[in-house]
Write an enzyme that holds these catalytic residues in place. Structure first.
Site, PDB file in Angstrom:
ATOM      1  N   CYS A   2       3.669 -14.258   5.361  1.00 15.80           N
ATOM      2  CA  CYS A   2       3.367 -14.614   6.734  1.00 15.80           C
ATOM      3  C   CYS A   2       4.677 -15.043   7.364  1.00 15.80           C
ATOM      4  O   CYS A   2       5.688 -15.172   6.682  1.00 15.80           O
ATOM      5  CB  CYS A   2       2.400 -15.787   6.761  1.00 15.80           C
ATOM      6  N   ARG A  27       6.010  -9.640   9.474  1.00 10.38           N
ATOM      7  CA  ARG A  27       5.607 -10.231   8.209  1.00 10.38           C
ATOM      8  C   ARG A  27       4.088 -10.256   8.041  1.00 10.38           C
ATOM      9  O   ARG A  27       3.589 -10.649   6.983  1.00 10.38           O
ATOM     10  CB  ARG A  27       6.148 -11.655   8.103  1.00 10.38           C
ATOM     11  N   TRP A  75      -0.496 -12.749   7.141  1.00 14.46           N
ATOM     12  CA  TRP A  75      -0.891 -11.596   6.331  1.00 14.46           C
ATOM     13  C   TRP A  75      -1.819 -12.166   5.271  1.00 14.46           C
ATOM     14  O   TRP A  75      -1.395 -12.945   4.415  1.00 14.46           O
ATOM     15  CB  TRP A  75       0.336 -10.940   5.690  1.00 14.46           C
ATOM     16  N   ASN A  99       3.618 -19.897   4.280  1.00 16.62           N
ATOM     17  CA  ASN A  99       3.867 -18.502   3.910  1.00 16.62           C
ATOM     18  C   ASN A  99       3.929 -18.459   2.395  1.00 16.62           C
ATOM     19  O   ASN A  99       4.635 -19.262   1.791  1.00 16.62           O
ATOM     20  CB  ASN A  99       5.205 -18.049   4.522  1.00 16.62           C
ATOM     21  N   GLY A 100       3.191 -17.528   1.770  1.00 13.97           N
ATOM     22  CA  GLY A 100       3.254 -17.419   0.315  1.00 13.97           C
ATOM     23  C   GLY A 100       1.902 -17.719  -0.308  1.00 13.97           C
ATOM     24  O   GLY A 100       0.871 -17.686   0.364  1.00 13.97           O
ATOM     25  N   GLU A 481       7.680  10.187  -1.286  1.00 12.04           N
ATOM     26  CA  GLU A 481       7.888   9.492  -0.010  1.00 12.04           C
ATOM     27  C   GLU A 481       7.001  10.096   1.089  1.00 12.04           C
ATOM     28  O   GLU A 481       6.418   9.380   1.907  1.00 12.04           O
ATOM     29  CB  GLU A 481       9.378   9.563   0.363  1.00 12.04           C
ATOM     30  N   LYS A 485       4.290   7.930   3.114  1.00  8.80           N
ATOM     31  CA  LYS A 485       4.315   7.812   4.580  1.00  8.80           C
ATOM     32  C   LYS A 485       2.976   8.227   5.165  1.00  8.80           C
ATOM     33  O   LYS A 485       2.445   7.559   6.027  1.00  8.80           O
ATOM     34  CB  LYS A 485       5.385   8.735   5.186  1.00  8.80           C
ATOM     35  N   GLU A 488       0.131   5.648   4.398  1.00  3.46           N
ATOM     36  CA  GLU A 488       0.226   4.304   4.984  1.00  3.46           C
ATOM     37  C   GLU A 488       0.001   4.292   6.492  1.00  3.46           C
ATOM     38  O   GLU A 488      -0.492   3.306   7.019  1.00  3.46           O
ATOM     39  CB  GLU A 488       1.535   3.605   4.614  1.00  3.46           C
ATOM     40  N   HIS A 504      -0.650  20.025 -15.222  1.00  3.24           N
ATOM     41  CA  HIS A 504      -1.118  19.129 -16.284  1.00  3.24           C
ATOM     42  C   HIS A 504      -2.245  18.222 -15.807  1.00  3.24           C
ATOM     43  O   HIS A 504      -2.496  17.184 -16.410  1.00  3.24           O
ATOM     44  CB  HIS A 504       0.058  18.299 -16.816  1.00  3.24           C
ATOM     45  N   LYS A 604       5.707  -5.670   7.213  1.00  2.00           N
ATOM     46  CA  LYS A 604       7.038  -5.082   7.041  1.00  2.00           C
ATOM     47  C   LYS A 604       7.792  -5.725   5.884  1.00  2.00           C
ATOM     48  O   LYS A 604       8.594  -5.092   5.222  1.00  2.00           O
ATOM     49  CB  LYS A 604       7.812  -5.256   8.356  1.00  2.00           C
TER      50      LYS A 604
HETATM   51  C1  F6R Z   1       6.963   2.056   3.235  1.00  2.00           C
HETATM   52  C2  F6R Z   1       7.654   0.785   3.263  1.00  2.00           C
HETATM   53  C3  F6R Z   1       7.548  -0.103   2.083  1.00  2.00           C
HETATM   54  C4  F6R Z   1       8.881  -0.825   1.825  1.00  2.00           C
HETATM   55  C5  F6R Z   1       8.727  -1.831   0.692  1.00  2.00           C
HETATM   56  C6  F6R Z   1      10.036  -2.521   0.348  1.00  2.00           C
HETATM   57  O1  F6R Z   1       7.168   2.785   4.399  1.00  2.00           O
HETATM   58  O2  F6R Z   1       8.286   0.447   4.240  1.00  2.00           O
HETATM   59  O3  F6R Z   1       7.138   0.597   0.958  1.00  2.00           O
HETATM   60  O4  F6R Z   1       9.850   0.127   1.520  1.00  2.00           O
HETATM   61  O5  F6R Z   1       7.777  -2.797   1.048  1.00  2.00           O
HETATM   62  O6  F6R Z   1      10.528  -3.242   1.418  1.00  2.00           O
HETATM   63  P1  F6R Z   1      12.038  -3.698   1.469  1.00  2.00           P
HETATM   64  O7  F6R Z   1      12.875  -2.473   1.564  1.00  2.00           O
HETATM   65  O8  F6R Z   1      12.144  -4.563   2.678  1.00  2.00           O
HETATM   66  O9  F6R Z   1      12.308  -4.439   0.193  1.00  2.00           O
END
Ligand code: F6R
Length: 609
Positions: A2, A27, A75, A99-100, A481, A485, A488, A504, A604
């Site tokens: 958070c 966050r 969050w 937070n946490g 990736e 993407k 998510e 497999h 994020k």
């Molecule tokens: C996916 C994404 C997440 C981050 C992951 C690590 O699009 O953004 O998978 O890559 O949470 O975050 P950082 O790079 O901030 O450690």
């Protein structure tokens, strides 16, 4: 995880708190809340489920005037994202944001329940509020009450606490989650990061794990876990007071995708000598690549996939055995690490809890550690032996795009430098590879010109329930990736596979309803990938082929759709193929009408385990 903020101000603080929370919304955005001391002993609290704008709307109807206050953007970990679970939480004269995670909250809650304490939320945070209030009821002064309770808490957390009866006091504590003190003139601040505090001050003190701090408008007292008074340095941050905007784009993600040619150019300028076509490492990088037995790379999510791509580069071009693992697995694996070993941790935010824990493990194992971050001054950057950065600029969209390709750029340059240092590549090969790398922005700009066509393909895959992504070699991580993407931000189920692994097991999923995105530049693995593609086509799978002109000419005919990527050196392909997979996900999400920049359930920066 958070975002938390606190202000001891001279004017009403509610607006400033919301301003800071906007910068912390990355966050988490499950709920938000503010509490201010309106008069001695009287606290007003406004909370709203959902995004911060809901809180802003509610605040319009309640003119908070208090000059001491705290705020929170959540969050959800313990308890659903509703108003009762929104912070701040209150007990007696104690008002708290957190937070946490308090890992031992259950026995603590049982203890309080036995004493007849009534809970109004399902959160672990409320337990802390009641514990401090219990000490206060026994006559323990405010900061001593917090210090006493901190000793009983387990887990990773950051707290900000105010007291209804104490207009000039705010207590903060840090254990495993970031917390910064902002120094104003006759005003003091607490925030989860320096960016949140940027509208108020650029003078920031970062607390260390175990620290707690008692602030008044004109004083700061920091104590470590042992209760000793200590001094932590004050830093001048460069966090910008201006909020990034979307420019002409509909979403931050679209803007960040479009920025890639430019930010890759900026990043390259730091890591490559264009005239000499040589890798150029910042002086911070002290790793002795020539004498290394093994490199370990660890990170989470998209950053992990940058690391996985780099494994192919370090092994191929530097002949350096490279181990890559997801940080949340690596940290508990008790992996033995070699004497002559180094570790790279990768993190856009520099705050990811699992990556930080993995870094600490590597340090404890005597590895030479290097952090690759996008946020200088972040916890991971500060704790690693050395830190280098990407020059992506602020990344606001929750789905990482430009930070990923910037990470790839730095890692590519590092791999070339390592290859050179180990004698695995010649000066001519270095010229060839760095020369190729410098072409990346130009090729990326060309790919972006094809966005309209990619958006049409995206609309066609958006109807699918499942999508598969296939890639081989250095493009296998790009398949992963692409799938990450897509799921998510569009909520369409997707999986990435190594093309050769399909037979497999996963091939059982293929039918005419399953789009299969095949990432296949015409390189030395092209024919192998095409064979796997044929296996899919034979079972009715709808193939979307991402390849260059040569690839389209050779095998484009019988595919469902084709996306053209410029022909480039094979070394570059992950950097280039990352863009169409980002655009496919973006346009599928726009078509599905999801919240592209803030997809459900995500945040994020992930500062919990
Ligand atoms: C996916 C994404 C997440 C981050 C992951 C690590 O699009 O953004 O998978 O890559 O949470 O975050 P950082 O790079 O901030 O450690």
């Amino acid at each position: 995880m958070c975002g938390i903020v606190g202000i001891l101000g001279t004017e009403p603080v509610a607006r400033g708190i919301v301003e800071a929370l906007k910068r912390l919304e990355y966050r988490g955005y499950d709920s938000a809340g503010v509490a201010t001391i309106e008069s001695e002993g009287h606290v007003e609290r406004v909370r709203a489920p959902g995004k911060l704008h809901n809180l802003e709307d509610k605040l319009k109807a309640s003119a908070l005037k208090g000059t001491t206050g705290i705020g929170h953007t959540r969050w959800a970990t313990h308890g659903v994202p509703n108003e009762p679970n929104a912070h701040p939480h209150v007990s007696g004269d104690v008002v708290i944001v957190h937070n946490g995670i308090i890992e031992n909250f259950k026995p603590l809650k049982d203890e309080l329940l036995k004493e007849g304490v009534v809970f109004s939320s399902q959160t672990d945070t409320e337990v802390v509020a009641h514990l401090i209030a219990r000490e206060r009821a026994k006559g323990v002064p405010p900061k001593e009450a917090v210090a006493k309770v901190l000793k009983r808490l387990e887990g990773a957390f950051a707290l900000a606490v105010i007291f209804a009866s104490e207009h000039d006091l705010m207590v903060g504590a840090r254990m495993g989650a970031p917390l910064a003190v902002g120094h104003g003139d006759g005003q003091m601040y607490l925030g989860s990061d320096a960016i949140a505090l940027a509208p108020f001050t650029n003078r920031v003190t970062y607390l260390e794990d175990g620290d707690w701090v008692a602030l008044t408008r004109n004083s700061i007292e920091i104590r470590d876990g042992e209760g000793r008074q200590i001094v932590r340095p004050m830093n001048f941050t460069q966090a910008s007071a201006f909020m990034a905007d979307k420019g002409k784009h509909r979403h931050f993600m679209a803007k960040e995708i479009a920025e890639q040619p430019e930010v890759i150019g900026h990043t390259l300028a730091e890591y490559a000598d264009f005239a000499e076509k040589a890798a150029r490492l910042p002086s911070e990088v002290k790793i002795d690549f020539a004498n290394l037995d093994r490199l370990t790379i660890t990170a989470c999510g998209t950053a992990y996939l940058a690391g996985l791509t780099a494994k192919y580069w370090f092994e191929r071009y530097a002949r350096l055995p490279t181990e890559v693992d997801i940080a949340s697995e690596f940290r508990y694996r008790e992996a033995p690490m070699p004497k002559k070993g180094a570790a790279i941790v990768i993190s856009q935010s520099g705050e990811t809890a699992d990556t930080l824990a993995a870094l600490r493990y590597c340090k404890a194992q005597d590895q030479d550690t290097l952090a690759l971050v996008n946020v200088p001054g972040s916890t991971i950057a500060r704790e690693a032996h050395a830190a280098i950065r990407t020059y992506a600029g602020p990344e606001i969209g929750v789905a990482s795009t430009k930070a990923f390709t910037c990470q790839l750029t730095v890692l590519a340059a590092l791999a070339v430098a390592a290859g050179k240092a180990r004698g695995a590549i010649s000066r001519d090969q270095e010229r060839e590879l760095i020369g190729a790398l410098t072409e990346a922005p130009r090729h990326m700009a060309e790919i972006l010109k094809d966005e309209k066509h990619i958006a049409e393909v995206a609309r066609e895959i958006a109807h699918a329930q499942d999508v598969l992504y296939l890639g081989r070699g250095v493009n296998y991580p790009i398949a992963l990736e692409g799938a990450l993407k897509l799921k998510e931000i569009s909520y369409i189920h997707a999986e990435g596979y190594a093309a050769g692994e399909l037979k497999h097991g996963p091939i059982a999923l293929i039918d005419e309803n399953v789009p299969v995105i095949v990432i296949a530049p015409q390189d030395d693995l092209f024919d192998k990938t095409v064979s796997n593609m044929e296996e899919v086509a034979a079972r009715g799978g709808k193939i979307v082929l991402l390849t260059d002109d040569g690839g389209i000419e050779a095998h484009g005919q019988r595919t469902f759709r084709r996306i053209r990527v410029p022909k480039a050196h094979a070394f570059l392909s992950p950097l280039l193929y990352a863009l169409p997979v980002q655009l496919l996900a973006y346009h599928a999400a726009v078509f599905m009408g999801t919240d592209v920049d803030q997809p459900r359930n995500l945040a994020k920066s992930v500062t919990v385990e």
